[in-house]
Write an enzyme that holds these catalytic residues in place. Structure first.
Site, PDB file in Angstrom:
ATOM      1  N   GLU A  40      16.030   3.978   4.959  1.00 46.22           N
ATOM      2  CA  GLU A  40      15.194   4.835   5.790  1.00 46.22           C
ATOM      3  C   GLU A  40      15.013   6.241   5.222  1.00 46.22           C
ATOM      4  OE1 GLU A  40      16.081   2.753  10.119  1.00 46.22           O
ATOM      5  OE2 GLU A  40      17.442   4.315   9.409  1.00 46.22           O
ATOM      6  N   GLY A  61      13.486  -2.600  16.770  1.00 47.25           N
ATOM      7  CA  GLY A  61      13.009  -3.879  17.279  1.00 47.25           C
ATOM      8  C   GLY A  61      12.019  -3.662  18.405  1.00 47.25           C
ATOM      9  N   ILE A 113      19.724  -5.834  19.244  1.00 51.22           N
ATOM     10  CA  ILE A 113      19.100  -6.714  20.240  1.00 51.22           C
ATOM     11  C   ILE A 113      18.420  -7.891  19.550  1.00 51.22           C
ATOM     12  CG2 ILE A 113      17.492  -6.849  22.177  1.00 51.22           C
ATOM     13  CD1 ILE A 113      19.868  -4.933  22.617  1.00 51.22           C
ATOM     14  N   MET A 116      19.319   2.158  17.719  1.00 53.42           N
ATOM     15  CA  MET A 116      20.715   2.486  17.960  1.00 53.42           C
ATOM     16  C   MET A 116      21.064   3.974  17.811  1.00 53.42           C
ATOM     17  SD  MET A 116      22.368  -0.886  16.079  1.00 53.42           S
ATOM     18  CE  MET A 116      24.043  -0.618  16.625  1.00 53.42           C
ATOM     19  N   GLU A 117      20.044   4.846  17.692  1.00 49.09           N
ATOM     20  CA  GLU A 117      20.346   6.255  17.444  1.00 49.09           C
ATOM     21  C   GLU A 117      19.507   7.271  18.223  1.00 49.09           C
ATOM     22  OE1 GLU A 117      21.480   3.638  14.265  1.00 49.09           O
ATOM     23  OE2 GLU A 117      19.397   4.263  14.631  1.00 49.09           O
ATOM     24  N   ASP A 129      11.187  -5.974  13.541  1.00 50.07           N
ATOM     25  CA  ASP A 129      11.385  -7.276  14.170  1.00 50.07           C
ATOM     26  C   ASP A 129      10.971  -7.185  15.625  1.00 50.07           C
ATOM     27  OD1 ASP A 129      13.964  -6.845  15.964  1.00 50.07           O
ATOM     28  OD2 ASP A 129      14.350  -5.857  14.045  1.00 50.07           O
TER      29      ASP A 129
END
Length: 233
Positions: free
Chosen positions: A11, A77, A157, A177-178, A201
């Protein structure tokens, strides 16, 4: 000074390759790359995965580098069914979907005693990110660029029922997640922020396969948006 965070190497690698590096330093096992990108003074850093890493990283950017805004870039996601792999979500706000103090009378996602769940992104940064995404489309990228709620939790997830629950409960567009940890840290420091996520995804039963296949392409699109934003900040 602009703080730019990604959770993983993929990233930030493209941004790092374009950075005119002036100084490199380490704090809390994170490497901070300070220099010029698109003529702007930036600090680029990989936070590591998860909310604690992201919050610690953001606070270091505030305390040690005196950043005046934060951009988080990376993959996520898709939660909204209208989104496909490669589409872009720009945060309007962000919520921690795994915070649960309902037994104490709080709403899901609401932080106990803080009485707050949503952390609102900066409107100017949102507009810059949206304009940058629209430019990608003009250049031929077959993607959608939307603004919406980013959901964060210390969970990967990959379950249809969980995706439906996230959408129905929080109205989220994507899950990662952040972002909400960055949002909370920025709120506490009165700092403007925006989260930019490219869908790697669909956060469903195929998420583990899609993620591995499309992560690099999705990260590249987030990178291009950040670089275009920097041209206009």
């Amino acid at each position: 000074m602009i703080g730019i965070i990604g959770a993983m190497d993929v990233e930030i690698e493209l941004l790092k390759s374009d950075l005119d590096l002036e100084k490199k330093s380490e704090r809390a096992q994170m490497v901070f790359y300070q220099g010029k990108l698109k003529g702007k003074e930036v600090v680029l850093v990989k936070s590591g995965i998860g909310k604690v890493n992201a919050a610690v990283c953001t606070q270091i950017l505030v305390d040690d580098f005196s950043v005046d805004k934060v951009i988080f870039t990376g993959v996520a996601g898709a939660v909204d069914k209208k989104l496909d792999v490669g589409d872009i979500v720009i945060s309007t706000d962000t919520i921690q979907h795994d915070v649960n103090s309902t037994v104490m009378g709080y709403e899901l996602g609401e932080i106990a005693e803080m009485n707050k769940a949503k952390f609102i992104a900066d409107q100017t940064l949102i507009s810059l990110a949206k304009d940058a995404g629209e430019k990608l489309i003009e250049e031929g990228a077959t993607i959608k660029v939307v603004t919406g709620r980013v959901l964060s939790g210390d969970q990967f997830i990959a379950d249809d029922e969980k995706v439906e629950w996230l959408k129905e409960t929080f109205g989220g567009y994507c899950a990662e997640m952040e972002g909400a940890a960055v949002g909370q840290a920025c709120f506490l420091n009165d700092l403007p922020f925006v989260i930019i996520r490219s869908m790697s995804d669909k956060a469903d039963g195929s998420a583990d396969v899609d993620y591995s296949t499309f992560m690099e392409k999705a990260a590249n699109r987030s990178y291009r948006i950040v670089e275009e934003m920097l041209d206009h900040i």
